[in-house]
Design an enzyme around this catalytic site. Structure first.
Site, PDB file in Angstrom:
ATOM      1  N   ARG A   1      32.096  34.442  48.513  1.00 26.10           N
ATOM      2  CA  ARG A   1      33.048  35.255  47.710  1.00 26.10           C
ATOM      3  C   ARG A   1      32.141  36.795  47.708  1.00 26.10           C
ATOM      4  O   ARG A   1      32.653  38.018  47.915  1.00 26.10           O
ATOM      5  CB  ARG A   1      32.907  34.782  46.347  1.00 26.10           C
ATOM      6  CG  ARG A   1      33.591  35.957  45.199  1.00 26.10           C
ATOM      7  CD  ARG A   1      33.933  35.386  43.970  1.00 26.10           C
ATOM      8  NE  ARG A   1      34.020  36.280  42.903  1.00 26.10           N
ATOM      9  CZ  ARG A   1      35.219  36.713  42.556  1.00 26.10           C
ATOM     10  NH1 ARG A   1      36.454  36.505  43.298  1.00 26.10           N
ATOM     11  NH2 ARG A   1      35.393  37.440  41.481  1.00 26.10           N
TER      12      ARG A   1
ATOM     13  N   TYR B   1      28.624  46.007  44.425  1.00 29.86           N
ATOM     14  CA  TYR B   1      28.946  45.471  45.803  1.00 29.86           C
ATOM     15  C   TYR B   1      28.493  46.617  46.609  1.00 29.86           C
ATOM     16  O   TYR B   1      28.262  46.761  47.825  1.00 29.86           O
ATOM     17  CB  TYR B   1      30.273  44.992  46.175  1.00 29.86           C
ATOM     18  CG  TYR B   1      30.533  43.636  45.706  1.00 29.86           C
ATOM     19  CD1 TYR B   1      29.862  42.646  46.210  1.00 29.86           C
ATOM     20  CD2 TYR B   1      31.159  43.468  44.611  1.00 29.86           C
ATOM     21  CE1 TYR B   1      30.210  41.346  45.989  1.00 29.86           C
ATOM     22  CE2 TYR B   1      31.427  42.038  44.106  1.00 29.86           C
ATOM     23  CZ  TYR B   1      30.733  41.310  44.807  1.00 29.86           C
ATOM     24  OH  TYR B   1      30.938  39.967  44.387  1.00 29.86           O
TER      25      TYR B   1
ATOM     26  N   ARG C   1      37.236  32.418  43.542  1.00 30.77           N
ATOM     27  CA  ARG C   1      35.879  31.736  42.784  1.00 30.77           C
ATOM     28  C   ARG C   1      36.088  30.093  43.009  1.00 30.77           C
ATOM     29  O   ARG C   1      37.375  29.752  43.415  1.00 30.77           O
ATOM     30  CB  ARG C   1      36.123  31.914  41.227  1.00 30.77           C
ATOM     31  CG  ARG C   1      35.632  33.229  40.914  1.00 30.77           C
ATOM     32  CD  ARG C   1      35.828  33.470  39.323  1.00 30.77           C
ATOM     33  NE  ARG C   1      35.754  34.840  39.021  1.00 30.77           N
ATOM     34  CZ  ARG C   1      36.697  35.688  38.822  1.00 30.77           C
ATOM     35  NH1 ARG C   1      38.019  35.442  39.058  1.00 30.77           N
ATOM     36  NH2 ARG C   1      36.431  37.160  38.362  1.00 30.77           N
TER      37      ARG C   1
ATOM     38  N   HIS D   1      29.869  30.768  46.211  1.00 31.51           N
ATOM     39  CA  HIS D   1      29.772  32.295  45.564  1.00 31.51           C
ATOM     40  C   HIS D   1      29.369  33.423  46.660  1.00 31.51           C
ATOM     41  O   HIS D   1      29.496  34.335  46.704  1.00 31.51           O
ATOM     42  CB  HIS D   1      28.875  32.535  44.357  1.00 31.51           C
ATOM     43  CG  HIS D   1      29.844  33.091  43.302  1.00 31.51           C
ATOM     44  ND1 HIS D   1      31.069  32.871  42.753  1.00 31.51           N
ATOM     45  CD2 HIS D   1      29.255  34.452  42.614  1.00 31.51           C
ATOM     46  CE1 HIS D   1      31.386  33.652  41.878  1.00 31.51           C
ATOM     47  NE2 HIS D   1      30.698  34.668  41.728  1.00 31.51           N
TER      48      HIS D   1
END
Length: 291
Positions: free
Chosen positions: A240, A272, A142, A237
């Protein structure tokens, strides 16, 4: 003790948890705006509580309201735990449903490779921008975690980073050999800049103009600049999400991805799998001749 003094106590508490400065400021801002600006006190009635929620529903998306309610709920938990308030945490009963189909920005692997090719051309991006991009994509950490990294969090021999994430939870992240190469170049530059500015601190990321700690807002800005160059909306992000999705697409176990991302529950990581499916559908729509 005055109610507003309690907010100062809470800020100090958040500092002690080693949260990013931006995260702390956002929390305090939400409490001020959504609680103190409305009722200017801690001991609120049920009617005032319902009015606060009603005001949020009128102005905010479900996801934003969910975040804000949790910020205020944690504030009250702090007050009760530390005996600053002996009343009820009304916000602990708030039910705010969030959208399960929240859009998640992910780069295709080919897009990532094309960006690295642009880096190699050496005439559009700076070395520091490239390093920040590579670090975020290679580790999946993060933005706040990156901002808080210290030199002593690294085991450079084993290519391992010890990270303190959300809820003060510690985890280990391993980085690859290619990142090690760019990191060594960065560390040499960092040492020279620190010496030039006569600075002596352990923060990993520094501002090359001052030698001071590099703030997350600056990292965010540098990543979005890369996005502007490649004509793609990119923020930290995004990298990420791309890290996790590409790991999954290449056969990595979901629970290992959960560990790398620092998710407390595998159900959070399971989003995901949906992103991966949507990604494949978009790939077919984009590249297959019979759409």
């Amino acid at each position: 003790m005055r109610d507003l003094d309690l907010l100062i106590k809470y800020r100090d508490y958040l500092y002690s948890k080693q949260l990013a400065i931006g995260t702390i400021d956002n929390n305090i801002s939400v409490i001020n705006r959504e609680l103190f600006d409305k009722v200017a006190k801690i001991d609120i009635t049920k009617f005032e509580y319902r009015e606060i929620l009603r005001s949020m529903r009128k102005r905010l998306s479900k996801n934003t309201m969910y975040t804000y309610v949790n910020v205020i709920k944690r504030f009250y938990n702090f007050l009760i735990d530390f005996k600053y308030f002996n009343g009820e945490n009304l916000f602990s009963t708030a039910i705010v449903k969030i959208s399960a189909s929240k859009t998640m920005d992910v780069l295709y692997e080919k897009e990532i490779l094309d960006i690295y090719k642009i880096f190699k051309s050496g005439n559009k991006t700076t070395g520091y921008q490239e390093f920040l991009f590579d670090f975020l994509y290679s580790t999946g950490i993060r933005l706040a975690e990156l901002e808080n990294l210290n030199i002593y969090d690294f085991d450079f021999q084993s290519r391992v980073i010890s990270i303190v994430g959300k809820g003060n939870k510690e985890r280990i992240v391993v980085y690859n050999e290619s990142l090690e190469y760019t990191m060594l170049s960065y560390l040499k530059a960092r040492q020279a800049i620190m010496k030039f500015h006569r600075k002596n601190h352990s923060y990993f990321l520094i501002d090359f103009n001052t030698g001071e700690r590099l703030k997350s807002a600056r990292v965010y800005s540098e990543i979005t600049k890369i996005g502007n160059i490649v004509h793609r909306k990119i923020h930290p992000h995004t990298l990420r999400h791309s890290f996790a999705t590409h790991m999954l697409e290449n056969g990595c176990d979901l629970r290992y991805i959960q560990e790398l991302l620092g998710h407390s529950s595998v159900s959070t990581t399971q989003i995901y799998t949906k992103v991966q499916l949507k990604h494949k559908q978009n790939t077919i729509l984009k590249f297959h001749p019979r759409k």
